[in-house]
Design a protein around this motif. Sequence first.
Motif, PDB file in Angstrom:
ATOM      1  N   THR A  15       0.832  -1.203   0.000  1.00 11.63           N
ATOM      2  CA  THR A  15       0.000   0.000   0.000  1.00 11.63           C
ATOM      3  C   THR A  15       0.867   1.255   0.000  1.00 11.63           C
ATOM      4  N   ARG A  16       1.836   1.317   0.904  1.00 10.04           N
ATOM      5  CA  ARG A  16       2.697   2.489   0.974  1.00 10.04           C
ATOM      6  C   ARG A  16       3.535   2.648  -0.292  1.00 10.04           C
ATOM      7  N   ARG A  17       3.992   1.535  -0.848  1.00 11.24           N
ATOM      8  CA  ARG A  17       4.752   1.624  -2.105  1.00 11.24           C
ATOM      9  C   ARG A  17       3.880   2.142  -3.232  1.00 11.24           C
ATOM     10  N   SER A  18       2.640   1.661  -3.283  1.00 15.79           N
ATOM     11  CA  SER A  18       1.726   2.124  -4.332  1.00 15.79           C
ATOM     12  C   SER A  18       1.394   3.600  -4.153  1.00 15.79           C
ATOM     13  N   GLU A  19       1.183   4.044  -2.922  1.00 16.03           N
ATOM     14  CA  GLU A  19       0.914   5.466  -2.669  1.00 16.03           C
ATOM     15  C   GLU A  19       2.117   6.318  -3.046  1.00 16.03           C
ATOM     16  N   PHE A  20       3.314   5.843  -2.723  1.00 14.39           N
ATOM     17  CA  PHE A  20       4.529   6.572  -3.088  1.00 14.39           C
ATOM     18  C   PHE A  20       4.648   6.672  -4.600  1.00 14.39           C
ATOM     19  N   ARG A  21       4.446   5.560  -5.295  1.00 15.09           N
ATOM     20  CA  ARG A  21       4.552   5.573  -6.757  1.00 15.09           C
ATOM     21  C   ARG A  21       3.466   6.439  -7.379  1.00 15.09           C
ATOM     22  N   LEU A  22       2.263   6.406  -6.813  1.00 13.53           N
ATOM     23  CA  LEU A  22       1.179   7.240  -7.331  1.00 13.53           C
ATOM     24  C   LEU A  22       1.533   8.720  -7.185  1.00 13.53           C
ATOM     25  N   ALA A  23       2.060   9.088  -6.029  1.00 14.52           N
ATOM     26  CA  ALA A  23       2.425  10.501  -5.825  1.00 14.52           C
ATOM     27  C   ALA A  23       3.533  10.916  -6.785  1.00 14.52           C
ATOM     28  N   ARG A  24       4.521  10.082  -6.969  1.00 12.28           N
ATOM     29  CA  ARG A  24       5.614  10.430  -7.880  1.00 12.28           C
ATOM     30  C   ARG A  24       5.135  10.522  -9.322  1.00 12.28           C
ATOM     31  N   ARG A  25       4.259   9.656  -9.720  1.00  6.87           N
ATOM     32  CA  ARG A  25       3.761   9.721 -11.101  1.00  6.87           C
ATOM     33  C   ARG A  25       2.856  10.924 -11.317  1.00  6.87           C
ATOM     34  N   ARG A  26       2.105  11.274 -10.319  1.00  5.80           N
ATOM     35  CA  ARG A  26       1.303  12.496 -10.431  1.00  5.80           C
ATOM     36  C   ARG A  26       2.192  13.732 -10.539  1.00  5.80           C
ATOM     37  N   GLU A  27       3.256  13.758  -9.754  1.00  8.20           N
ATOM     38  CA  GLU A  27       4.199  14.873  -9.847  1.00  8.20           C
ATOM     39  C   GLU A  27       4.837  14.928 -11.224  1.00  8.20           C
TER      40      GLU A  27
END
Length: 823
Positions: free
Chosen positions: A372-384
Amino acid sequence: MPATPPQTPGSARAEERIEDVDVAAEMQGSFLEYAYSVIYSRALPDARDGLKPVQRRILYQMAEMGLRPDRGHVKSARVVGEVMGKLHPHGDAPIYDALVRLAQPFSLRVPLVDGHGNFGSLDDGPAAPRYTEARLAPAALALTENLDEDVVDFIPNYDGQFQQPEVLPSAYPNLLVNGATGIAVGMATNMAPHNLIEVVAAAIHLLQNPAATVEDLMEFVPGPDLPSGGIIVGLDGVKDAYTVGRGSFRTRAKVAVESLGPRRTGLVVTELPYLVGPERIIEKIKDAVNAKKLTGIADVTDLTDRHHGLRLVIAIKTGFDPQAVLEQLYRLTPLEDSFSINNVALVQGQPQTLGLKELLRVYIDHRIRVVTRRSEFRLARRRERLHLVEGLLIAILDIDEVIQVIRTSDDGEQARARLIDVFDLSHAQAEYILELRLRRLTKFSRVELEAERDSLMTEIAQLEELLGSEALLRAQVARELEAAADTYGTPRRTLLLNGGPVTARPSRSGAAPADLQIADSPCRVYLSATGRMLRAELSADAPSGGVVTPTRRSKHDAVRSSVDTTTRADLGAVTSAGRIVRFSPVDLPSVPGNSVQLSAGIRADQYLALTGGEHIVAIVALDAEPPIALGTAQGVVKRVSAAEIGTKHDVELIALKPGDRVVGAAPAPDGAELVFVASDAQLLRFDASSVRPQGRSAGGMAGVRLTAGASTVYFGVVEAEASDVLVVTVAGSTQAIAGADPGSAKVSTYDEFPPKGRGTGGVRAQRFLKGEDTLTIAWVGQGPARAVGTDGTVRVLPDAGAKRDASGQPLDGVIGAVGEIVR
């Protein structure tokens, strides 16, 4: 100099700081702080990644140092120094001890450190850290991966200068796979290693079926899988441990009974119980033998090497049952050992005793949080990244105006502000455009940015869908577990036996040793026509004669010689060189008396260590009164009294002439008849009493008169009361290639041949057909007769009843030997 003012007692007392404390309260508080430090920071593993703090810090620091499996090893002292200086201020000795254990394949089921050099053995410690080298093992990458994606919390080190992970992501359930051991204050942990593939299968099942029971999970994890292999006997204690977190089981070494040479049997140990070394086994065996608690051991040899693995050879004395000795070894030595499971681990900082289901559930929850935390991190980075890419696309579409805005601005701050106002960009987008390189202003760059934007949007949608569905999250965790099992899993090593209760160990040190010797029971020893020997066990009241019906037809069914005796009696093997070799049938392969299969026997020449083409022609009892009669290829006959043999192991029975050899031997009382069959098809029978017994050094006397070029092909003894005696002869050609011409055979009754005097030529036994000029095989004995081929398979003989001088009948297959059936 001014005088120092005198100090009053009151002023000295004012400078002191004395506090009155309750000793009991101080001791209690200090002990609790110490206990908490030992439990939380040193001795117990975390249930999520299965690592103690020192192990976690070693793996993390090695990952930070870039000691990956595809790079070179570095000195272990360097790793120890980095870990001690930055993360673990408890001295270099415990750090190196932990590093060594992570590299030992006999300690961990899946080693986490790839060690180069002497990292110790089960009996010896490792070399100093300055002599060994280390790097991460491939499986350790699965524990430390994604640490740069905010998958776990980081905490300060001991002095606040560095950060370290509170727990590792752990792509597989390391605590169950590699186990753990540790002693804390008032508690301890001792967890057995398991098979990675089985543990992952159980974790996936629990992930998909949260209501699964311990019995359901044991379908996937039936028991521990120890690095050293061995055998686990009884699974009741294992089930207790999986249910309540505490239990015990017994492990046994994997032992095979093998032949170590002529008349020597041994126990070969190839796998030992967990954390038991061969030197410890040897020491315990010697102690038990010296204390006379264990008998039957002749020698113990350690043949272990790095190429062939463990091989501990325990030689058994003659006359001892290997299985009985093995049971005593299980009782008296660590060849059988116990393992007590105590599944204590830290859960949210608190020590808890966990069963199999709880251990898997804690790990699954941890892994779900990591994904979950990895997916949230990747989601935030891809949005950026998508935000910046969209800004770049805006700038490239109006690049001329962007350049004009920048060129007409007084400084960077003004340019950034004007870009934000003119193109409706964010602060981050405007800053990124100002840092844009001119080579990014090509048409191809625009195509790349548009493709990247589409890819980012797809990945963002997938990550949002993943984070929005618990089912998808669990499926992702299951896929990653399967990948870890496929990459790092290995087949099971430990054999599980859910048998009956294990024999209890002796409660008294002075207990008398058990009788391990094979009982001196009645038996019958066979020598097959193809040169194999075995022992058939007979009951005490079994008759000495009669036919034993084999369970099936097999090779080596024809009997050349047999003796009724007892298991521990002495027998003599008469060889073609005129020797008699004393042996005991105790170590011969044993079969039940009602299902004799001569193919299960051992080659007689190997059992007696014969060399130089010498072979066994007969076996005889040494305690019998009748003399032993021998016949040679040159027609010499001799009788030797059993008393002449004495007690020597190997004696000469006859002084053979050069080129002569013994072709047959058997006990011959005065009432019996001796029979010679020559290669020129002449048969001679005469009374045994006509041959007086001689001493061992004598050369014998004339038995049969041979024609020029002829030799004896058979010599035997026919007892006076014998009935249904048959004479079998097989004729062939000396010009034919061996094994190419079956020849012809004839079966006649013994009464067809009249007796003659010793030293005469006898009477013709078979008329040769055209092309035949010699007898290749002959046999005289109690029928029915059995012929076998050179490979031991049964051949068909003609019916009995032919005249003594008749011709033979052509054969379908080559006959290698003729003998009796199993009796």
